[in-house]
Motif scaffolding. Structure first.
Motif, PDB file in Angstrom:
ATOM      1  N   TRP A   1       0.831  -1.209   0.000  1.00 20.98           N
ATOM      2  CA  TRP A   1       0.000   0.000   0.000  1.00 20.98           C
ATOM      3  C   TRP A   1       0.862   1.256   0.000  1.00 20.98           C
ATOM      4  N   ASN A   2       1.989   1.203   0.699  1.00 19.09           N
ATOM      5  CA  ASN A   2       2.890   2.350   0.714  1.00 19.09           C
ATOM      6  C   ASN A   2       3.370   2.677  -0.700  1.00 19.09           C
ATOM      7  N   ALA A   3       3.664   1.640  -1.486  1.00 20.00           N
ATOM      8  CA  ALA A   3       4.115   1.854  -2.860  1.00 20.00           C
ATOM      9  C   ALA A   3       3.020   2.487  -3.712  1.00 20.00           C
ATOM     10  N   ILE A   4       1.748   2.180  -3.402  1.00 17.49           N
ATOM     11  CA  ILE A   4       0.629   2.805  -4.110  1.00 17.49           C
ATOM     12  C   ILE A   4       0.483   4.269  -3.724  1.00 17.49           C
ATOM     13  N   ALA A   5       0.629   4.554  -2.443  1.00 19.33           N
ATOM     14  CA  ALA A   5       0.329   5.885  -1.920  1.00 19.33           C
ATOM     15  C   ALA A   5       1.456   6.899  -2.133  1.00 19.33           C
TER      16      ALA A   5
END
Length: 661
Positions: free
Chosen positions: A266-270
């Motif tokens: 999710w961090n990579a998405i955000a």
């Protein structure tokens, strides 16, 4: 009915992934002998006197691929026993998300009591927008519901449907996870769940809240996992019970190895969405220019995002329903859903040199800690403290003096970081931080006129509830409601003044002040006069009045969910005229049971101790409920406290005139 749920309603819409094979079926107008035998053996109201319907068979087979895509075939056969059951099953709904999957109905029909079948026509199978997202002010055209309407359904009939859900784009690439239900509010004769997947993508799984049969076997380069149960008792609904998935027998499954993997994903998405522009940098500089402390800067940014950005959404990007918008877009349009609003606050805090991260959480249910599944429906913000711990903030909550309200305390959260974090809980919010305080100064004249001035002060969840309630209607209507409450307390009560503090000023606790009067308040009883402390009747402590209404059952099987801890202090000082003597007051009560504390006491001061003569009575009560959810045993303790409180409310102040003494 069973389906694989990624439990991400509306704001993080995920797909349902499952596959099943229907029993042999004849043509649309003919029912197979196998199906008729199942219906006959199922029984009826005589066998299930308390049921509204019988789930005769619910069969699901799931096949997923290495990239996380897959197909679901689901077959269900349900017999209707009552009008309530008919209303529940006349429309069957399947949620899906057009960016990830499609749903088609292979067969849907009503099997009449005489064994004939009536097919559901095509115009009774429709795709509609998700009402759940629309109710949350999220305009997401890809969030859909397939609705099958069984128009000719009658009590004693069965519904039969066979659906196929094809996932062409996995929400989390190369991973597969979900939760399968094996219990519902209706009895189930047989439920099966079969999942087939690649051997190099082993499925981790666990069963919660009960037992099911399980078998596993390898077939070439694939592995099949099978769970099944028979004669499953129905769950009997209780007021304020936990979410169905928290009490029903379920199987949780995932190919993910850890929560840290999901956190990094999710961090990579955000992270790419946090890119700033000059306008947004200037806004942060302006908001924090005169702020001296870290908390002052946090609060300034929180209040800006909370008050200036409207909760409204329209999905964009490859990961529609999952990824936040670019923060510059949210800033410019001044609207977004939770993930958009949280991302904007994170970016602004970072610009102010305050470390923060976006956080995934589940509101209204428990995320299973032991098994990493994408089971979140909300996003908030984590703010790093100097000692390395975190505080949390929800910038989508309007009218809150606290950054994170009590309803989101004691709740599972996943910080989405580059390094990866595991699932943790937000801290507990003690009842003392969510209080209503009612203080009244009252006077009784010789003629029986009772006048009172009341102040209601608030903090925490009490503040949020009353402040939001007042802001939701015109001031005149608020006053009218209080006038009605007072007349309910005692017929003929007149509201003489009413005012409340500025509901828009979130830096000051919300407060209500009112005054009222009652003619001939004490009741004559021979030579005695009787009256109650009006505050003791509970009409001013309106949060308890409404929240405790769900504690109606004498005992419970499932936990009682209040949703937040809270408390209330009541105090009323009543000045009596000279010539009235106190004969008795209600006995004091003090109980401390588990997370509940209750105290009530009356004290009297005689005329000899008062400068102006007369007698003074002081009523005091404290109620603390220091848990947002109670076990059945703790609920039994609550009922003891509520019984004691009810008895105390019936107690009378008994007075005698000097000339009758």
């Amino acid at each position: 009915m069973n389906c694989i749920k990624k439990i991400a309603a509306a704001v993080m819409v995920l797909c349902l992934i499952a596959i099943t094979t229907a029993p042999q079926s004849a043509t649309a107008s003919q029912v197979s002998k196998e199906t008729l035998d199942l219906i006959k053996k199922a029984g009826d109201k005589e066998r299930y006197p308390d049921a509204n319907a019988i789930v005769i068979l619910d069969k699901t087979d799931v096949e997923f691929h290495g990239d996380g895509t897959g197909t679901t075939h689901n077959y269900s056969l349900v017999k209707i026993l009552t009008q309530s059951g008919l209303e529940s099953y006349s429309d069957y709904k399947i949620g899906y998300y057009k960016a990830y999957d499609t749903v088609r109905v292979e067969q849907a029909r009503v099997i009449k009591a005489d064994g004939s079948a009536v097919d559901v026509p095509d115009d009774m199978i429709k795709d509609i927008n998700s009402t759940a997202t629309e109710e949350m002010n999220i305009y997401e055209p890809d969030a859909k519901i397939k609705v099958i309407t069984f128009k000719n359904l009658e009590i004693g009939d069965c519904i039969e449907y066979y659906t196929v859900d094809s996932v062409f784009h996995a929400p989390m690439e190369n991973e597969f996870d979900g939760i399968a239900g094996f219990q519902s509010f209706d009895p189930i004769i047989k439920v099966e769940y079969n999942i087939t997947g690649p051997k190099n993508k082993p499925l981790r799984h666990m069963t919660r809240n009960g037992k099911v049969n399980f078998a596993q076997k390898e077939v070439g380069d694939k592995v099949s996992y099978s769970w099944w149960a028979e004669n499953v008792q129905r769950i009997i609904s209780e007021p304020a019970m936990p979410a169905l998935q928290d009490v029903a027998t379920t199987v949780v499954f995932t190919t993910l190895k850890s929560w840290e993997d999901m956190s990094r994903w999710w961090n990579a998405i955000a992270e790419p969405k946090y890119a700033m522009n000059d306008s947004l940098r200037a806004e942060v500089a302006s908001l924090t220019a005169d702020k001296q402390t870290k908390d002052e800067k946090i609060d300034a940014i929180y209040r800006f995002v909370d008050q200036k950005v409207r909760y409204m959404g329209l999905g964009t990007g490859k990961k529609k329903g999952l990824e936040p918008k670019p923060v510059t877009e949210t800033y410019e349009t001044k609207y977004g859903v939770c993930r958009d609003v949280a991302a904007l606050m994170v970016a602004m805090l970072r610009e102010a040199k305050i470390e923060s991260e976006i956080v995934l959480t589940g509101v209204g249910y428990e995320v299973p800690k032991a098994m990493p599944v994408l089971a979140f429906n909300h996003a908030i913000v984590a703010i790093k403290n100097d000692d390395g711990t975190y505080r949390y903030a929800d910038p989508t909550i309007k009218n809150s003096t606290a950054w994170l309200p009590a309803v989101e305390m004691d709740q599972q959260v996943l910080l989405c970081t580059k390094k990866g974090n595991t699932l943790v809980d937000t801290p507990h919010s003690p009842a003392e931080q969510n209080m209503g305080t009612i203080k009244a100064t009252s006077n009784l004249t010789e003629a029986g006129l009772f006048t009172s001035e009341v102040t209601i002060s608030t903090i925490g969840i009490y503040d949020l509830a009353l402040r939001g309630w007042v802001k939701a209607m015109p001031p005149a209507q608020v006053k009218q409601i209080w006038s009605y409450l007072l007349s309910e307390m005692y017929p003929g009560t007149r509201l003489t003044s009413f005012d409340f503090s500025d509901a828009d000023d979130l830096h000051k606790p919300f407060e209500i002040k009112l005054s009222y009067q009652i003619d001939k308040y004490p009741t004559e009883a021979g030579k005695f006069m009787l009256m109650k402390s009006p505050v003791s009747l509970g009409f001013f402590e309106i949060i308890s009045k409404f929240t405790l209404a769900s504690a109606s059952l004498p005992e419970r099987k499932y936990p009682w969910v209040l949703g937040f801890s809270f408390g209330a202090d009541e105090e009323e000082t009543i000045n009596l005229p000279a010539g009235l003597q106190i004969k008795s007051v209600p006995d004091p009560v003090s109980k401390k049971l588990g997370p509940i504390e209750y105290k009530m006491i009356y004290n009297t001061t005689s005329s000899q101790e008062l400068a102006g003569g007369g007698t003074q009575i002081k009523y005091e009560k404290r109620l603390l409920i220091d848990a947002k959810q109670m076990s059945p045993a703790e609920y039994a303790q609550l009922k003891q406290v509520l019984l004691a409180s009810s008895k105390a409310q019936r107690g009378e102040i008994i007075m005698l005139r000097d000339d009758q003494n």
